[in-house]
Design an enzyme around this catalytic site. Structure first.
Site, PDB file in Angstrom:
ATOM      1  N   GLN A   1       0.832  -1.188   0.000  1.00 45.34           N
ATOM      2  CA  GLN A   1       0.000   0.000   0.000  1.00 45.34           C
ATOM      3  C   GLN A   1       0.874   1.248   0.000  1.00 45.34           C
ATOM      4  O   GLN A   1       1.664   1.471   0.909  1.00 45.34           O
ATOM      5  CB  GLN A   1      -0.929  -0.008   1.212  1.00 45.34           C
TER       6      GLN A   1
ATOM      7  N   LYS B   1      -4.640  14.073  -0.601  1.00 41.91           N
ATOM      8  CA  LYS B   1      -3.560  13.995   0.392  1.00 41.91           C
ATOM      9  C   LYS B   1      -2.793  12.687   0.278  1.00 41.91           C
ATOM     10  O   LYS B   1      -3.278  11.700  -0.292  1.00 41.91           O
ATOM     11  CB  LYS B   1      -4.123  14.122   1.813  1.00 41.91           C
TER      12      LYS B   1
ATOM     13  N   LYS C   1      -9.626   7.856   5.903  1.00 43.19           N
ATOM     14  CA  LYS C   1      -8.843   7.439   4.748  1.00 43.19           C
ATOM     15  C   LYS C   1      -7.436   7.066   5.177  1.00 43.19           C
ATOM     16  O   LYS C   1      -6.877   7.625   6.125  1.00 43.19           O
ATOM     17  CB  LYS C   1      -8.794   8.561   3.695  1.00 43.19           C
ATOM     18  N   ASP C   2      -6.840   6.134   4.429  1.00 40.54           N
ATOM     19  CA  ASP C   2      -5.531   5.582   4.779  1.00 40.54           C
ATOM     20  C   ASP C   2      -4.404   6.611   4.668  1.00 40.54           C
ATOM     21  O   ASP C   2      -4.486   7.561   3.896  1.00 40.54           O
ATOM     22  CB  ASP C   2      -5.207   4.403   3.864  1.00 40.54           C
ATOM     23  N   LYS C   3      -3.341   6.342   5.415  1.00 42.45           N
ATOM     24  CA  LYS C   3      -2.143   7.172   5.356  1.00 42.45           C
ATOM     25  C   LYS C   3      -1.275   6.778   4.169  1.00 42.45           C
ATOM     26  O   LYS C   3      -0.783   7.640   3.437  1.00 42.45           O
ATOM     27  CB  LYS C   3      -1.353   7.025   6.662  1.00 42.45           C
TER      28      LYS C   3
END
EC number: 5.4.99.27
Length: 377
Positions: free
Chosen positions: A18, A46, A75-77
């Site tokens: 990811q 982002k 939301k994912d980093k």
């Protein structure tokens, strides 16, 4: 996370990590924004920020409280993500938003809305995922599975992100529920209890998939015997001795078998209702037509619990000590606009699809790979 797979193909090998280059998520709002009102709505792209980190940064940068900033989903980093935030107009000048500049955060659009954005106020998310080290043979195999998923969908498991770095934060939630542990921070306490609810849901869903595969494989006359062997210490519902009822299980076109007393829900949104023995075949047909889906339980107070034989299996995963609000969750979902493309020279596959809110893209990857997809977070 040893949960049952919906499909029965062998393992498909590929590499996925990811990252903002290989994992892109775009939030789809539940409804169009008003274009006027008391809140700015900013569309943000982002990377390398979680949603909470983004809100904390904006709070400090613009000098407003974090609680004043609205968001619909987390939301994912380790991804390139697009999502919407709302900020109160009376606390923030538009020019500050227009002049905002950051290397990893970009404001793509500014509009207005009458209400603050709240959790859950989104239709779902669009995904782009790049898979590496995918040879042609595995790509062809994957394409066959993708075609099946387009028709039959996937189980709506909670993914690894729900259970922490060591995948066991639900155990802390269980201790809290049992009165063996207390956490002062109420939000964190509720988070751990929620992880425990999610774990019970996943265990139930895994069992139902396992039972569905069992029913698919054996003769209808053998179902009661097979279930009795599976549940040695439980009194199996006598209806599984009924040859006609067992035939209705075998006749269902979808491999996830509906039982009498299952709570179904109109899809992609609608009311819950109970299936009955006389409507199972009809309901199963509506299921494969993507009109309705079965639901599973998130244990809690004042929540609908399945009845009859569906209730027998669901009650194995009910914890009445959970006093927080329970609900029913889609047990099955249908990825929309699902496509798989292939770049042979780079040995890379590219997946694009849409999922309803609350669903995890990594579940789709897990089902394709037939192995666990565990990220770094």
């Amino acid at each position: 996370m040893d949960y049952s797979y919906a499909y029965t193909h062998s393992k498909i090998d590929f590499y996925f990590k990811q990252s903002s280059r290989d994992f892109v998520v775009e939030e789809i709002p539940l409804y169009p924004f008003d274009g006027e009102g008391a809140h700015w709505v900013v569309k943000i792209r982002k990377k390398n920020f979680t949603t909470f980190e983004l809100i904390k940064f904006f709070s400090s940068y613009f000098g407003i409280k974090s609680s004043e900033i609205g968001y619909a989903g987390l939301k994912d980093k380790n991804a390139l993500t697009i999502q919407y935030l709302s900020l109160p107009k009376h606390l923030l000048n538009q020019k500050l938003l227009e002049n905002f500049n950051h290397t990893e955060i970009k404001i793509l659009d500014i509009t207005k809305h009458c209400n603050k954005i709240k959790i859950g106020h989104l239709k779902g998310n669009k995904f782009f995922i790049r898979l590496k080290k995918l040879d042609k043979l595995n790509y062809q195999k994957m394409q066959q599975v993708v075609d099946k998923i387009k028709k039959f969908g996937i189980p709506n498991y909670f993914s690894y992100q729900r259970f922490g770095k060591t995948l066991d934060n639900y155990l802390l939630g269980q201790e809290i529920v049992n009165g063996k542990r207390k956490i002062r921070d109420k939000k964190m306490q509720n988070f751990f209890i929620s992880a425990y609810q999610s774990h019970l849901f996943n265990e139930w869903l895994s069992l139902r998939i396992k039972l569905s595969h069992l029913i698919e494989k054996i003769d209808s006359k053998e179902i009661y015997k097979a279930l009795s062997l599976q549940f040695e210490n439980e009194a199996i519902p006598q209806v599984f001795l009924d040859k006609e009822y067992c035939k209705t299980l075998k006749q269902q076109e979808h491999f996830f078998k509906l039982f009498n007393g299952d709570y179904l829900c109109h899809y992609p949104f609608g009311k819950n209702f109970l299936t009955q023995e006389e409507t199972i075949i009809k309901d199963s047909q509506r299921f494969i037509e993507k009109d309705i889906v079965p639901t599973g339980l998130l244990s809690g107070s004042k929540v609908q619990i399945s009845e009859k034989e569906a209730g027998f299996f669901e009650n194995l995963f009910v914890d009445n000590k959970i006093k927080s609000v329970g609900q029913r969750r889609y047990a099955w979902i249908f990825p929309e606009n699902l496509t798989l493309s292939y770049k042979e020279e780079e040995a890379q596959g590219e997946l694009e699809f849409f999922l309803p809110k609350g669903a995890y893209a990594t579940n789709l990857l897990r089902e394709l790979a037939h192995s666990e997809i565990i990220g770094e977070e």
